[in-house]
Design an enzyme around this catalytic site. Structure first.
Site, mmCIF file in Angstrom:
data_model
loop_
_atom_site.group_PDB
_atom_site.id
_atom_site.type_symbol
_atom_site.label_atom_id
_atom_site.label_comp_id
_atom_site.label_asym_id
_atom_site.label_seq_id
_atom_site.Cartn_x
_atom_site.Cartn_y
_atom_site.Cartn_z
ATOM 1 N N THR A 28 16.522 70.093 62.796
ATOM 2 C CA THR A 28 17.508 69.951 61.712
ATOM 3 C C THR A 28 17.147 70.911 60.562
ATOM 4 O O THR A 28 16.010 71.397 60.498
ATOM 5 C CB THR A 28 17.509 68.501 61.182
ATOM 6 O OG1 THR A 28 16.163 68.056 61.049
ATOM 7 C CG2 THR A 28 18.261 67.572 62.112
ATOM 8 N N LYS A 85 13.853 53.684 73.523
ATOM 9 C CA LYS A 85 14.455 52.943 74.650
ATOM 10 C C LYS A 85 14.173 53.669 75.961
ATOM 11 O O LYS A 85 13.902 53.064 76.980
ATOM 12 C CB LYS A 85 15.962 52.816 74.425
ATOM 13 C CG LYS A 85 16.720 52.285 75.626
ATOM 14 C CD LYS A 85 18.149 51.967 75.283
ATOM 15 C CE LYS A 85 18.929 51.670 76.563
ATOM 16 N NZ LYS A 85 20.073 50.818 76.325
ATOM 17 N N TYR A 88 -7.613 28.666 73.402
ATOM 18 C CA TYR A 88 -6.622 27.633 73.075
ATOM 19 C C TYR A 88 -6.500 27.542 71.562
ATOM 20 O O TYR A 88 -7.223 28.234 70.838
ATOM 21 C CB TYR A 88 -6.968 26.280 73.713
ATOM 22 C CG TYR A 88 -8.380 25.786 73.466
ATOM 23 C CD1 TYR A 88 -8.739 25.206 72.251
ATOM 24 C CD2 TYR A 88 -9.351 25.887 74.459
ATOM 25 C CE1 TYR A 88 -10.020 24.750 72.039
ATOM 26 C CE2 TYR A 88 -10.645 25.435 74.254
ATOM 27 C CZ TYR A 88 -10.969 24.860 73.033
ATOM 28 O OH TYR A 88 -12.231 24.418 72.807
ATOM 29 N N HIS A 124 -14.387 22.586 58.887
ATOM 30 C CA HIS A 124 -12.955 22.257 58.944
ATOM 31 C C HIS A 124 -12.206 22.764 57.719
ATOM 32 O O HIS A 124 -11.513 22.013 57.038
ATOM 33 C CB HIS A 124 -12.743 20.760 59.146
ATOM 34 C CG HIS A 124 -13.221 20.314 60.484
ATOM 35 N ND1 HIS A 124 -12.541 20.580 61.639
ATOM 36 C CD2 HIS A 124 -14.353 19.691 60.841
ATOM 37 C CE1 HIS A 124 -13.218 20.117 62.657
ATOM 38 N NE2 HIS A 124 -14.333 19.585 62.207
HETATM 39 O O1 93A Z 1 21.411 61.514 56.945
HETATM 40 S S1 93A Z 1 20.913 61.095 58.216
HETATM 41 O O2 93A Z 1 20.812 59.717 58.402
HETATM 42 N N1 93A Z 1 21.884 61.676 59.393
HETATM 43 C C1 93A Z 1 21.456 62.274 60.494
HETATM 44 O O3 93A Z 1 22.268 62.520 61.391
HETATM 45 C C2 93A Z 1 20.065 62.621 60.625
HETATM 46 N N2 93A Z 1 19.372 63.192 61.623
HETATM 47 C C3 93A Z 1 18.097 63.311 61.241
HETATM 48 N N3 93A Z 1 19.470 61.778 58.426
HETATM 49 C C4 93A Z 1 19.137 62.355 59.583
HETATM 50 N N4 93A Z 1 17.939 62.812 59.988
HETATM 51 C C5 93A Z 1 16.738 62.789 59.140
HETATM 52 O O4 93A Z 1 16.659 64.024 58.494
HETATM 53 C C6 93A Z 1 15.435 62.636 59.823
HETATM 54 O O5 93A Z 1 15.044 61.286 60.011
HETATM 55 C C7 93A Z 1 14.459 63.352 58.903
HETATM 56 O O6 93A Z 1 13.816 62.462 58.008
HETATM 57 C C8 93A Z 1 15.322 64.280 58.086
HETATM 58 C C9 93A Z 1 14.937 65.700 58.325
HETATM 59 O O7 93A Z 1 15.863 66.535 57.715
HETATM 60 P P1 93A Z 1 15.531 68.081 57.484
HETATM 61 O O8 93A Z 1 15.050 68.610 58.764
HETATM 62 O O9 93A Z 1 16.831 68.682 57.042
HETATM 63 O O10 93A Z 1 14.472 68.127 56.406
#
Ligand code: 93A
EC number: 2.1.2.3
Length: 542
Positions: free
Chosen positions: A30, A134, A237, A295
């Site tokens: 991200t 999961k 126990y 106790h």
């Molecule tokens: O705003 S969010 O809840 N929406 C998202 O889709 C999302 N995906 C990842 N936040 C989201 N994240 C969070 O962004 C991650 O948990 C992490 O803490 C953060 C990283 O953002 P960046 O890489 O932009 O610093």
């Protein structure tokens, strides 16, 4: 092989990603995380390139997309899952590194507004955690940067170039998934706790609404406390042989739940309960202390101002009630010396706890096959555990803030005390009154404690009426009670206990006061010339 990295806390992420990259992983990331990686020379694919959607709504939607979640939740070993992946051109993701927006840190600041708090509720990251956890059979989820090191080393030394994930066992992956779910769980607990406290008033928009009133003094589970219990082990126990039992601990929180067993058989349920009582009792004192617990009640306790007299302090504690000491639990708040170990070794005790042991003391006591020797470093600190007391009740739980430790020297600790009789206690008696009062907190109510020279003479515990506890003290203490001081953990509802104290030649009395018959009780003390002190600790609601 694909790895997805999306972290708020970026420490260690570059080094870890470099290992993944060197093993041929395609790194997907991200905005902010991708920038850190690119800045350090790594090749990264933006999530938005995978989803073919930009991050939108101020970043509220970044990773929430089937191209990501399909890759996390697919089970490639199933033909129809594989068919779906092919059909929609989704590639499986086998490593996910996430840590969430700093919600707890944000709402811990006084000035945080509701809007700021809400923007710090992580949704996408949380969803990544749930999906990967999961599917832990196919996905490795890492939420804790302290795991980068060992996992990085494993991956680096992996020789299975087709599936690096195999260098982390299924059991380990399950543990990491569990950790991830716990991380998410404590996060949600913090969010729900915060929202339960938010006051909107008559605001029409959340902008500018101050987050929490912060004013109420109610006790609550600390934000990250509740879900952090981890099962340590089953116990043979419970309180009785027909009850099943297990020990849970909050890792890293110290206390009896995290004690180190240096020697002896496994701890029983009752050992742990009594060990906890011993720990709490010795932490009440800043002087060198020794307690004998039976106790969950202290049947012997003594303190000494000189650490060198630990063996003597033990002897005094033991002599408080030698008969009951047999089979008891011993607690110390100083490193156990060889002299003290020598003094106690001829008596049968089930458990001993101390912050530490000298080598010689440990060697000597380790000869006792049945003695459980526990090291609990926090036994040395006169610091309050902040954890609330929790008690389950049918259909719910009761919480209360822990009974505060009484700190300071005699004049500080007793500055709110009030002598309510004509006769005044002497300086030595004040010292003993304070000692007995401190001990009474650790005795089950109705609690009466008799003491002399900062040593328990007798206790009356858990009786259905207060005068019965006084009576027991007189019988157990016998001749010794003469001239001792008496502490009562709650007020005397009638003057009958004062009559009994007089018959036993008690020197003076401390109690909280607050009964509707306080005056009758004071009159009785004056009649016998027994000095009496009220502690002025509020026992009734204002
Ligand atoms: O705003 S969010 O809840 N929406 C998202 O889709 C999302 N995906 C990842 N936040 C989201 N994240 C969070 O962004 C991650 O948990 C992490 O803490 C953060 C990283 O953002 P960046 O890489 O932009 O610093």
């Amino acid at each position: 092989m694909q790895a997805l990295l999306s972290v708020y806390n970026k420490s260690g992420i570059v080094e870890f990603s470099k290992i993944l990259s060197s093993k041929g992983f395609n790194l997907i990331s991200t905005g902010g995380t991708a920038k850190s990686l690119v800045d350090s020379g790594l090749k990264v694919q933006q999530v938005s390139d995978v989803t073919e959607f930009p991050e939108m709504l101020d970043g509220r939607v970044k990773t929430l997309h089937p191209k990501i979640h399909g890759g996390l939740l697919a089970r490639p070993e199933l033909a129809h899952h594989q068919a779906d992946l092919n059909k929609y051109n989704i590639k499986p993701i086998s490593i996910v590194v996430v840590n969430l927006y700093p919600f707890v840190e944000t709402v811990s600041k006084e000035s945080t507004t509701l809007e700021e708090a809400i923007e710090n509720i992580d949704i996408g990251g949380h969803t990544l955690i749930r999906a990967s956890s999961k599917n832990f059979q196919n996905v490795l989820i890492i939420v804790d940067p302290s795991d980068y090191k060992w996992i990085g080393e494993r991956i680096q030394s992996s020789t299975d170039s087709n599936n690096v994930l195999n260098s982390i066992t299924l059991e380990e992956r399950k543990k990491l998934a569990l950790k991830a779910f716990q991380h998410g769980c404590s996060y949600d607990a913090a969010v729900s706790q915060y929202l339960s406290k938010v006051e909107l008033g008559d605001a029409t928009s959340i902008q500018g609404v101050k987050g929490c009133s912060g004013s109420d003094a109610n006790v609550e589970f600390p934000q990250t406390f509740l879900p952090l219990y981890e099962k340590k082990n089953d116990l043979r126990y419970g309180e009785n042989p027909h009850q099943k039992a297990a020990l849970y601990s909050c890792p890293g929180k110290g206390g009896i739940a995290n004690a180190q067993l240096l020697h002896g058989p496994a701890l029983s349920y009752n050992n742990i309960l009594d060990g906890d009582a011993a720990l709490k009792a010795v932490r009440e004192f800043d002087q060198c202390a020794c307690v004998v617990i039976k106790h969950t009640n202290p049947c012997g306790l003594s303190v000494g101002s000189n650490d060198g007299e630990q063996a003597e302090v033990y002897r005094r504690a033991f002599n408080g009630d030698p008969k009951s000491a047999y089979g008891g639990i011993l607690g110390f708040n100083r490193t156990l010396s060889l002299e003290a170990a020598t003094a106690l070794k001829s008596v049968f005790y089930e458990v001993i706890i101390a912050p530490d042991y000298t080598e010689e003391a440990l060697a000597l006591l380790s000869k006792k096959e049945k003695l459980r020797i526990l090291r609990i470093p926090e036994a040395a600190n006169q610091i309050q555990f902040t954890q609330p007391d929790i008690r389950t009740i049918t259909g719910g739980a009761l919480l209360q803030s822990p009974n505060p430790i009484i700190e300071g020297n005699v004049s500080e600790a007793t500055k709110n005390w009030k002598v309510v009789t004509t006769n005044q206690p002497t300086e030595q008696q004040m010292k003993d009154l304070l000692f007995a009062w401190r001990v009474s907190k650790h005795v089950k109510s109705n609690a009466i404690v008799l003491a002399k020279d900062e040593t328990i003479i007798a206790i009356g515990a858990g009786q259905p009426n207060r005068s019965q506890s006084v009576d027991i003290c007189m019988k157990v203490g016998g001749e010794k009670v003469k001239g001792s001081v008496l502490a009562s953990d709650a007020f005397f509802p009638f003057a009958d206990s004062i009559d009994l104290a007089h018959q036993g030649n008690i020197a003076c009395i401390v109690q909280p006061g607050g009964s509707i018959r306080d005056q009758e009780v004071i009159d009785a003390a004056n009649k016998y010339g027994i000095p009496m002190v009220f502690t002025a600790i509020e026992t009734k609601p204002k």
